[in-house]
Design an enzyme around this catalytic site. Structure first.
Site, PDB file in Angstrom:
ATOM      1  N   HIS A 131      -9.338  28.356  18.791  1.00  0.00           N
ATOM      2  CA  HIS A 131     -10.301  27.740  19.707  1.00  0.00           C
ATOM      3  C   HIS A 131      -9.643  26.601  20.509  1.00  0.00           C
ATOM      4  O   HIS A 131      -9.928  26.422  21.692  1.00  0.00           O
ATOM      5  CB  HIS A 131     -11.507  27.224  18.925  1.00  0.00           C
ATOM      6  N   LYS A 193     -21.367  23.449  31.563  1.00  0.00           N
ATOM      7  CA  LYS A 193     -22.303  23.748  30.460  1.00  0.00           C
ATOM      8  C   LYS A 193     -22.531  22.500  29.617  1.00  0.00           C
ATOM      9  O   LYS A 193     -21.603  21.753  29.357  1.00  0.00           O
ATOM     10  CB  LYS A 193     -21.690  24.849  29.592  1.00  0.00           C
TER      11      LYS A 193
END
Ligand code: R5P
Length: 312
Positions: A131, A193
């Site tokens: 990630h 976002k």
């Protein structure tokens, strides 16, 4: 030179382990993994591994706690059975999203997992699209962080999507998205976002031109699909004509399937880095296998050859 190459599978993704074994022509090692009546995991290696160059394949997602513990116990058993070198092959590294103190009094879980793997006796880590690339620095052992891009590239070239725009659904996925842009020579846009809860996100702005464009959303993880579907919604509002999504780790939990079915995403392409058990016959993501990629990396690590040429 390293000892004999051996591969062992945990229980988190048996199908991927079988494919890797087939891809490199090395049978899966004989082991027993079961559960004691009180829930503790019981592990036993059922063949000689003394002096061996052993690879243990186990994504630590889904069921991160169970999968991680099983992996740690397998590694401990192999080291105590005198394996010369143990490589943890973790196609999807769980707890990776908790990689910094972003609130007071929270753990850095990705670092704790690194400590646990090392304490169990891991000599190397082989993984795909961590990630955050910086998680490599949580280890003081070699880490090969492969990229699933070559698998997606082959697919994208096969379907001939006419001049798409690559879109990152959030700032965190920009690095991965920009790799797609560079390698495929395509334009890049991004969505702003904000996460408003574990299940909910808000997408407020699109930075870049998507009007009338075919769009490929690129992300490392789809979990509840809040990020992808919020991005798809605003992209359509901004005039995107067709929306596809390419995501490395298709974790797909909770409302994910329903959300994607109701969304503007026409096609979801994921890899088999994690086991997906989708029971909905109306939902069929395209699943590309990372078995050959991992198989090649295992063979190269075993033979002390370069792994970098596998990156794209
Ligand atoms: C976030 O930083 C990741 O790249 C993914 O966008 C996120 O983890 C996906 O989670 P969900 O599918 O639950 O929105």
């Amino acid at each position: 030179m390293h000892g004999e190459l051996k591969i062992f599978a945990g229980n988190a993704n048996p199908e991927l382990c079988r494919r890797i074994s087939e891809s490199i022509g090395v049978p899966l090692g004989d082991r027993m993994v079961s559960t004691f009546p009180d829930g503790e995991i019981q592990v036993r290696i059922l063949e000689n591994v003394r002096g061996g160059d052993v690879f243990v394949i186990q994504p630590t997602v889904p069921d991160p706690n169970e999968s991680l513990m099983e992996l740690l116990l397998l590694i401990d058993a192999l080291k105590r059975a005198s394996a010369q070198r143990v490589t943890a092959v973790v196609p999807c590294y769980g707890y990776a999203r908790q990689d910094r103190k972003d609130l007071p009094r929270v753990p850095i879980s990705a670092k704790l997992v690194a400590n646990l793997l090392t304490a169990a006796g891991t000599d190397r880590l082989l993984t795909i699209d961590l990630h955050a690339g910086q998680i490599q620095g949580f280890f003081d052992i070699p880490v090969d962080n492969l990229n699933a891009f070559p698998v997606f590239k082959q697919y994208i070239e096969g379907v001939r999507l006419d001049s798409p725009t690559i879109v990152s659904p959030d700032v965190g996925a920009m690095k991965l998205a920009s790799l797609f842009c560079t390698k495929l020579d395509l334009p890049l846009a991004t969505v702003d976002k904000r996460r408003v809860g574990d299940y909910e996100v808000e997408a407020t702005t699109v930075i870049g031109d998507v009007k009338g464009k075919k769009v490929i959303l690129v992300d490392d993880i789809v979990s509840t699909a809040g990020s992808l579907t919020a991005a798809a919604r605003i992209l359509r509002e901004q005039g995107a004509e067709k929306i596809w999504a390419f995501v490395v780790h298709g974790i797909l939990v909770g409302p994910a399937v329903e959300r994607i079915k109701k969304s503007q995403i026409e096609r979801l392409v994921i890899t088999d880095s994690v086991r997906t058990e989708i029971e909905d016959p109306d939902f069929e993501p395209t699943v590309l296998s990372v078995a050959d990629l991992l198989g090649k990396a295992i063979m190269r690590i075993h033979k002390n050859e370069s792994v970098s040429s596998l990156f794209w």
